[in-house]
Design a protein around this motif. Structure first.
Motif, PDB file in Angstrom:
ATOM      1  N   GLU A 113       0.815  -1.212   0.000  1.00  0.00           N
ATOM      2  CA  GLU A 113       0.000   0.000   0.000  1.00  0.00           C
ATOM      3  C   GLU A 113       0.851   1.265   0.000  1.00  0.00           C
ATOM      4  O   GLU A 113       0.514   2.243  -0.665  1.00  0.00           O
ATOM      5  N   GLU A 114       1.977   1.240   0.726  1.00  0.00           N
ATOM      6  CA  GLU A 114       2.821   2.435   0.800  1.00  0.00           C
ATOM      7  C   GLU A 114       3.520   2.700  -0.527  1.00  0.00           C
ATOM      8  O   GLU A 114       3.548   3.830  -1.017  1.00  0.00           O
ATOM      9  N   GLU A 115       4.120   1.667  -1.126  1.00  0.00           N
ATOM     10  CA  GLU A 115       4.845   1.866  -2.375  1.00  0.00           C
ATOM     11  C   GLU A 115       3.906   2.098  -3.547  1.00  0.00           C
ATOM     12  O   GLU A 115       4.273   2.791  -4.503  1.00  0.00           O
ATOM     13  N   ALA A 116       2.707   1.525  -3.499  1.00  0.00           N
ATOM     14  CA  ALA A 116       1.767   1.704  -4.609  1.00  0.00           C
ATOM     15  C   ALA A 116       1.323   3.158  -4.749  1.00  0.00           C
ATOM     16  O   ALA A 116       0.979   3.600  -5.850  1.00  0.00           O
ATOM     17  N   LYS A 117       1.348   3.915  -3.658  1.00  0.00           N
ATOM     18  CA  LYS A 117       0.965   5.326  -3.742  1.00  0.00           C
ATOM     19  C   LYS A 117       1.884   6.090  -4.680  1.00  0.00           C
ATOM     20  O   LYS A 117       1.441   6.966  -5.432  1.00  0.00           O
ATOM     21  N   ASP A 118       3.184   5.776  -4.652  1.00  0.00           N
ATOM     22  CA  ASP A 118       4.138   6.472  -5.516  1.00  0.00           C
ATOM     23  C   ASP A 118       3.940   6.129  -6.976  1.00  0.00           C
ATOM     24  O   ASP A 118       4.448   6.846  -7.854  1.00  0.00           O
TER      25      ASP A 118
ATOM     26  N   GLY B  14       0.963   6.044  -8.299  1.00  0.00           N
ATOM     27  CA  GLY B  14      -0.302   6.654  -8.685  1.00  0.00           C
ATOM     28  C   GLY B  14      -1.518   5.802  -8.410  1.00  0.00           C
ATOM     29  O   GLY B  14      -2.627   6.138  -8.861  1.00  0.00           O
ATOM     30  N   VAL B  15      -1.366   4.697  -7.679  1.00  0.00           N
ATOM     31  CA  VAL B  15      -2.503   3.819  -7.367  1.00  0.00           C
ATOM     32  C   VAL B  15      -3.438   4.544  -6.404  1.00  0.00           C
ATOM     33  O   VAL B  15      -3.003   5.065  -5.369  1.00  0.00           O
ATOM     34  N   THR B  16      -4.707   4.579  -6.737  1.00  0.00           N
ATOM     35  CA  THR B  16      -5.689   5.275  -5.905  1.00  0.00           C
ATOM     36  C   THR B  16      -6.350   4.373  -4.879  1.00  0.00           C
ATOM     37  O   THR B  16      -6.870   4.862  -3.871  1.00  0.00           O
ATOM     38  N   GLN B  17      -6.350   3.051  -5.113  1.00  0.00           N
ATOM     39  CA  GLN B  17      -7.024   2.153  -4.185  1.00  0.00           C
ATOM     40  C   GLN B  17      -6.376   0.784  -4.225  1.00  0.00           C
ATOM     41  O   GLN B  17      -6.122   0.232  -5.301  1.00  0.00           O
ATOM     42  N   VAL B  18      -6.091   0.252  -3.050  1.00  0.00           N
ATOM     43  CA  VAL B  18      -5.622  -1.126  -2.901  1.00  0.00           C
ATOM     44  C   VAL B  18      -6.607  -1.838  -1.986  1.00  0.00           C
ATOM     45  O   VAL B  18      -6.882  -1.369  -0.880  1.00  0.00           O
ATOM     46  N   SER B  19      -7.145  -2.957  -2.453  1.00  0.00           N
ATOM     47  CA  SER B  19      -8.122  -3.709  -1.662  1.00  0.00           C
ATOM     48  C   SER B  19      -7.701  -5.164  -1.597  1.00  0.00           C
ATOM     49  O   SER B  19      -7.055  -5.693  -2.512  1.00  0.00           O
ATOM     50  N   TRP B  20      -8.114  -5.825  -0.497  1.00  0.00           N
ATOM     51  CA  TRP B  20      -7.725  -7.203  -0.223  1.00  0.00           C
ATOM     52  C   TRP B  20      -8.969  -8.050  -0.039  1.00  0.00           C
ATOM     53  O   TRP B  20      -9.942  -7.619   0.581  1.00  0.00           O
ATOM     54  N   ALA B  21      -8.931  -9.273  -0.591  1.00  0.00           N
ATOM     55  CA  ALA B  21     -10.098 -10.154  -0.508  1.00  0.00           C
ATOM     56  C   ALA B  21      -9.658 -11.590  -0.773  1.00  0.00           C
ATOM     57  O   ALA B  21      -8.569 -11.834  -1.300  1.00  0.00           O
ATOM     58  N   PRO B  22     -10.529 -12.578  -0.451  1.00  0.00           N
ATOM     59  CA  PRO B  22     -10.193 -13.979  -0.708  1.00  0.00           C
ATOM     60  C   PRO B  22     -10.223 -14.345  -2.185  1.00  0.00           C
ATOM     61  O   PRO B  22      -9.644 -15.367  -2.566  1.00  0.00           O
ATOM     62  N   THR B  23     -10.911 -13.591  -3.036  1.00  0.00           N
ATOM     63  CA  THR B  23     -10.954 -13.850  -4.473  1.00  0.00           C
ATOM     64  C   THR B  23     -10.545 -12.600  -5.223  1.00  0.00           C
ATOM     65  O   THR B  23     -10.678 -11.475  -4.712  1.00  0.00           O
TER      66      THR B  23
END
Length: 438
Positions: free
Chosen positions: A66-71, A73-82
């Motif tokens: 989540e921290e590196e994805a911000k650099d 330009g990622v606006t959203q990181v989500s986690w799920a079983p699928t």
């Protein structure tokens, strides 16, 4: 299963982000797992269950992604079983798909979160459906007859009732990534903001390949509204002293080079290419913490200084296979070639500093003196030869031949010295000071 979905912002005149940006993001994800896929050309998903221990546990892995994805330009990181559930949560702005049972969380999401359902949103809304849970309550037989099979298939895959199958991202043999800048740049140092995203993608690709880069090229394209003399664009080549994939060092090195560049026209696009990629020998992590592990090596410091001042302003010694002290060390611009290309040093003690010209010493009863009498510690070490080196002089060619007996001497005032005794033509001897030990 542990799936992560990453979303990039859409382009101003399109419904999805640029495909180059999505592919670049997928290259960065390959450093965490080979199970990376692009879903519907708008999201990148990766399965991380097998990588949890490698990256220090689930909490540490999530924080890093989540921290590196911000650099990037990622606006959203989500986690799920699928994977489809993670994409649906990302589109709805729900970061954690594990806080409640999966079906309960998905049932509350709007229909626009799944593409297979969004295609029929107009029809489903007219019969009272607002959420994915409303669609699931409809008779399955009627849904299969009135809509395509993609609707039920995506619902079942998102809820974990059917297995998911994605076409994995294939790691390219070479790295080449483009980035369209959000606005035109007129000053070269400002290019670093966009170039850093490309460097992050490069470091992720290098990590996945267990390799490092020694040469990479940053290219830029000028805006179409430019003068005819400006040209299409320019480029900048970055070279490192050793193979590496350190993002911070590459960024600092690029910043030093960009500070010297003057753009001829505004820049709208960037492209980064990895020219020389070399496999790295991975080192096992130590169980004992090393406080020096975070320090920057001397090689990297000198490399950055050389980029700022010029390679000819930073010199380092290179040893050569010659027994004469004047010829055993040569000074070359930093960075040095690969250590395997350097000659081995003599095992005998050698001084840290040599005088530009040997200094003749005073003698007393044929014993050398320098700020008082000298105590001879080790020696003699005889050096004789050099007839193969000749220099031109006004009176003719002069051979650089030497016949010397070297000694390590100690002075009560000057410390440890490197002196030699030379036999003169009249069968007399003379003592000279050649160097000092630190």
């Amino acid at each position: 299963m542990l799936w992560a979905a990453l979303l990039l912002p859409s382009a101003p005149d399109a419904e999805s982000p640029p495909i180059d940006a999505v592919r670049g993001l997928s290259l960065w994800c390959l450093q965490f797992t080979p199970r990376v896929a692009i879903v519907e050309e708008s999201a990148v998903v990766m399965e991380l269950k097998a990588s949890v221990r490698l990256f220090g546990g689930g909490k540490a892995l999530r924080a890093r992604v989540e921290e590196e994805a911000k650099d990037l330009g990622v606006t959203q990181v989500s986690w799920a079983p699928t994977s489809l559930a993670a994409v649906a949560f990302a589109r709805a702005g729900v970061p954690n798909g594990f806080r409640e049972p999966l079906d309960r969380l998905l049932d509350r999401l709007p229909m626009s979160c799944l593409v297979g359902v969004t295609r029929h949103e107009a029809t489903l809304s007219r019969i009272g459906c607002r959420t994915l849970g409303d669609v699931r309550k409809l008779p399955r037989g009627g849904l299969s007859r009135r809509f395509d099979k993609e609707l039920l298939c995506q619902l079942d895959q998102a809820y974990g009732l059917l297995p998911e199958a994605h076409e994995r991202v294939v790691m390219p043999e070479t790295f080449r990534s483009r980035l369209e800048l959000p606005s035109r740049i007129e000053h070269a140092p400002a290019i670093l903001f966009g170039a850093r995203r490309l460097l992050m993608q490069l470091c992720g690709w290098l990590t996945a390949r267990h390799a490092g880069v020694t040469t990479c090229t940053l290219k830029w394209c000028h805006d179409v509204m430019r003068s005819k003399t400006a040209g299409d664009g320019g480029e900048l080549t970055i070279r490192t002293a050793e193979p590496m994939r350190d993002l911070e060092h590459l960024s600092r090195l690029l910043a030093e080079h960009l500070a010297k560049v003057e753009l001829k026209a505004p820049v709208g696009d960037l492209e980064l290419l990895a020219d020389d990629v070399i496999p790295l020998e991975e080192r096992s992590a130590s169980l004992i913490p090393d406080p020096r592990a975070g320090d920057e090596s001397l090689t990297l410091v000198l490399e950055r200084i050389a980029a700022r001042l010029g390679a000819d302003k930073v010199l380092r010694p290179v040893t050569g296979e010659d027994h004469r002290p004047e010829w055993s060390v040569h000074w070359q611009p930093a960075p040095l070639p690969h250590p395997r290309q350097l000659a081995r040093q003599d095992e005998l003690p050698q001084p840290n500093f040599l005088l530009d010209k040997p200094l003749r010493l005073d003698t007393h009863e044929n014993r050398p003196r320098f700020q008082g009498p000298l105590q001879l510690i080790t020696g003699p070490h005889r050096v004789e030869g050099g007839w193969w080196h000749r220099v031109s002089a006004e009176e003719g060619a002069t051979a650089l031949n030497v016949q010397r007996d070297y000694w390590v001497a100690n002075s009560a005032y000057a410390g440890t010295l490197w002196i030699y005794q030379e036999r003169l033509a009249d069968d007399q001897t003379a003592w000279y000071l050649q160097g000092r030990f630190a």
